[in-house]
Motif scaffolding. Structure first.
Motif: not given
Length: 148
Positions: A26-28, A43-53, A76-86
């Motif tokens: 995400l940060a990249a 990015s949201m597709d990657a979140v879906r695939a990660s099972a974070i939801g 918080i870890d995700l927000a440090e990389a991309d606040a919009n995704v968090a």
């Protein structure tokens, strides 16, 4: 689904182990997306695939059963990389909390199953759009009579 024998789809440890790699990816790309005003669909597709939801889905329903502390640490870890995704995940986890706190078994099975399948829930308008003179329908409203 029998909630006492639900098969666990992913563990908390497995989901948390995916967070550093997801955050790095995400940060990249965050600065470029921000500069180009690009929405984070990938990015949201990657979140879906990660099972974070699925983090807050209870173990009894096949989820990781993460605590709120685990959830907040992840966000918080995700927000440090991309606040919009968090930020985009707020309504999703708010909806899951509502299910946890005061929903019936049928609703829980339906929506927890969707979260386990990778669905993310968002906000929708809770009221009809405002009307304009061109779209409004006149209604009769009783008013006080001249005498009372």
């Amino acid at each position: 689904m029998n909630t006492t024998t639900a098969r666990r789809t992913v563990t908390l440890r497995e989901v948390r182990a995916r967070v550093p790699e997801l955050a790095a990816s995400l940060a990249a790309d965050t600065a470029r997306r921000e500069a180009e005003r690009e929405l984070p669909y990938g990015s949201m597709d990657a979140v879906r695939a990660s099972a974070i939801g699925s983090l807050r889905v209870p173990v009894a329903y096949g989820g990781p059963g993460a605590s709120l502390v685990d959830l907040f640490r992840t966000i918080i870890d995700l927000a440090e990389a991309d606040a919009n995704v968090a930020q985009a995940l707020r309504p999703h986890f708010g909806f899951l909390e509502k299910l946890i706190s005061d929903s019936g078994r049928e609703d829980r099975e339906r929506w927890f199953g969707a979260a386990l399948a990778g669905e993310l829930f968002g906000n929708t308008p809770g009221r009809p759009p405002p009307s304009t003179p061109a779209t409004s329908t006149p209604r009769w409203c009783p008013t006080a009579t001249a005498t009372g």
